[in-house]
Write a protein that holds these residues in place. Structure first.
Motif, short mmCIF file in Angstrom:
data_model
loop_
_atom_site.label_atom_id
_atom_site.label_comp_id
_atom_site.label_asym_id
_atom_site.label_seq_id
_atom_site.Cartn_x
_atom_site.Cartn_y
_atom_site.Cartn_z
N LEU A 153 9.69 8.36 -5.52
CA LEU A 153 8.78 6.63 -6.68
C LEU A 153 7.92 8.27 -7.20
N SER A 154 8.71 9.41 -7.66
CA SER A 154 8.05 10.49 -8.02
C SER A 154 7.66 10.10 -9.28
N GLY A 155 6.54 10.20 -10.18
CA GLY A 155 6.24 9.42 -11.23
C GLY A 155 6.57 8.45 -11.87
N LYS A 156 5.70 7.22 -10.86
CA LYS A 156 5.56 6.24 -10.51
C LYS A 156 4.15 5.75 -10.29
N VAL A 157 3.63 4.44 -10.72
CA VAL A 157 2.37 4.49 -10.79
C VAL A 157 1.78 3.67 -9.71
N TYR A 158 1.14 3.48 -8.46
CA TYR A 158 1.64 2.34 -7.21
C TYR A 158 0.15 2.01 -7.57
N GLY A 159 -0.12 0.85 -6.67
CA GLY A 159 -1.36 0.24 -6.54
C GLY A 159 -0.75 -1.18 -4.84
N VAL A 160 -1.49 -1.30 -4.38
CA VAL A 160 -1.75 -1.35 -3.08
C VAL A 160 -3.15 -2.62 -2.66
N CYS A 161 -1.82 -4.06 -2.51
CA CYS A 161 -3.62 -4.88 -2.52
C CYS A 161 -3.05 -5.64 -1.26
N GLY A 162 -3.69 -6.79 -0.80
CA GLY A 162 -3.57 -7.87 -0.13
C GLY A 162 -4.66 -8.23 0.50
N SER A 163 -4.36 -9.76 1.26
CA SER A 163 -4.90 -10.83 1.52
C SER A 163 -5.12 -10.20 3.10
N GLY A 164 -6.55 -10.64 3.72
CA GLY A 164 -6.14 -10.59 5.39
C GLY A 164 -7.66 -11.17 6.07
N ASP A 165 -7.83 -11.11 7.17
CA ASP A 165 -9.13 -12.29 7.28
C ASP A 165 -9.68 -11.24 8.15
N THR A 166 -10.79 -11.31 7.74
CA THR A 166 -12.08 -10.55 9.04
C THR A 166 -12.09 -10.81 10.30
N ARG A 189 -4.81 -3.92 6.91
CA ARG A 189 -3.93 -2.36 7.64
C ARG A 189 -2.87 -3.05 6.43
N ALA A 190 -2.13 -3.13 6.97
CA ALA A 190 -0.82 -3.24 6.27
C ALA A 190 -0.52 -3.29 4.73
N VAL A 191 -1.93 -3.12 4.24
CA VAL A 191 -2.22 -3.07 3.06
C VAL A 191 -2.37 -1.17 3.03
N ASP A 192 -3.44 -0.39 3.81
CA ASP A 192 -2.70 0.30 3.80
C ASP A 192 -1.51 1.37 3.99
N GLU A 193 -0.68 0.91 5.27
CA GLU A 193 0.51 1.19 5.45
C GLU A 193 1.24 1.52 4.42
N PHE A 194 1.25 0.44 4.19
CA PHE A 194 2.48 0.36 2.13
C PHE A 194 1.69 1.64 1.69
N GLY A 195 0.75 1.92 1.06
CA GLY A 195 -0.42 2.70 0.98
C GLY A 195 0.52 4.05 0.95
N GLN A 196 0.46 4.17 2.53
CA GLN A 196 0.83 5.89 3.19
C GLN A 196 2.37 5.55 2.45
N VAL A 197 3.07 4.81 2.54
CA VAL A 197 4.71 5.12 2.41
C VAL A 197 4.69 5.23 0.24
N PHE A 198 4.23 4.84 -0.22
CA PHE A 198 3.82 5.35 -1.56
C PHE A 198 3.15 6.74 -1.68
N ASP A 199 2.58 7.01 -0.88
CA ASP A 199 1.87 8.77 -1.14
C ASP A 199 2.70 9.33 -0.78
N LYS A 200 4.05 8.73 0.55
CA LYS A 200 5.51 9.97 1.02
C LYS A 200 6.11 9.97 0.19
N VAL A 201 6.24 8.96 -0.63
CA VAL A 201 7.80 9.26 -1.81
C VAL A 201 6.77 9.52 -3.40
N GLY A 202 5.97 10.15 -3.64
CA GLY A 202 5.85 10.73 -4.13
C GLY A 202 5.27 9.99 -5.61
N ALA A 203 4.46 8.89 -5.24
CA ALA A 203 3.93 7.82 -6.41
C ALA A 203 2.70 8.71 -6.27
N THR A 204 2.14 7.93 -7.27
CA THR A 204 1.17 7.98 -7.73
C THR A 204 -0.25 7.17 -7.82
#
Ligand code: FMN
Length: 148
Positions: free
Chosen positions: A80-93, A100-115
C-alpha cells in the motif's frame, strides 16, 4: 477525484456510525467514498483507493474481531505504498486494552508501506458530538495528506 475506502467492523453499530460520520465528511471534501463491512470486503480493495480507513471495535482482551481476522491477515500481503491511511474505532475503557485493535490495524498499514494521515481516533462506545468533531478533523488531515 480522491478515492476513499472505509472498512468497518461492528456488532452493535458504534463503528458503523463512525464509518457514516467519515463517509459524510469525506464526501463534503469532494471524495468518492465506498464503505463496507469487513467480512464482506476483500483486503485488495484498498489497492484501488487513495485513502484507506479501518474503523474497528476491539474484542475480548484487546483482540481484533473474529470476523475481521481474514481481512487482517490478507492485508499483510498488500503493498500500500503511496496510499494514505487512517485507523479509528470504538472501545470501552472498562477494558484494560482500550481500542487495541485500532493500533493493530495501524501497525499493519505501517508494515505494508502506507502513510499515516492522522493520529488514530479512539471513541468511547458510541460517537458523541466531540467525537464527531474529532473524526471530522481526522478526515480533513488525511485528505490534506493525500493531496501532497
Ligand atoms: N473494548 C476495548 O476497548 N477493549 C477490549 O478488550 C474489549 N473487549 C470486549 C469484550 C467483550 C466480550 C465485549 C462485549 C466488548 C468488549 N469491548 C472492548 C467493548 C467494545 O469494543 C465496544 O462495546 C464497542 O463500542 C463495540 O463496537 P460496535 O458497536 O461497533 O460493535
Amino acid at each position: 477525484m480522491t478515492k476513499v475506502k472505509i472498512v468497518f467492523a461492528s456488532i452493535t453499530g458504534n463503528d458503523e456510525d463512525i464509518g457514516y460520520v467519515l463517509t459524510e465528511k469525506f464526501e463534503d471534501l469532494g471524495c468518492d467514498v465506498d464503505m463496507s463491512e469487513v467480512s464482506q470486503t476483500d483486503a485488495e480493495d484498498f489497492e484501488d483507493a487513495d485513502i484507506c480507513i479501518v474503523a474497528s471495535y476491539t474484542y475480548d482482551q484487546g483482540i481484533v474481531p473474529d470476523e475481521a481476522l481474514d481481512f487482517y491477515d490478507d492485508m499483510q500481503d498488500l503493498d500500500l505504498s503511496g496510499k494514505v491511511y487512517g485507523v479509528c474505532g470504538s472501545g470501552d475503557t472498562f477494558y484494560e486494552d482500550f481500542c487495541r485493535a485500532v493500533d493493530e490495524f495501524g501497525q499493519v498499514f505501517d508494515k505494508v508501506g502506507a502513510t499515516r494521515g492522522a493520529e488514530p481516533v479512539k471513541v468511547e462506545l458510541d460517537p458523541e458530538q466531540d467525537d464527531i468533531d474529532h473524526l471530522d478533523t481526522f478526515a480533513e488531515q488525511i485528505y490534506k495528506k493525500a493531496q501532497e
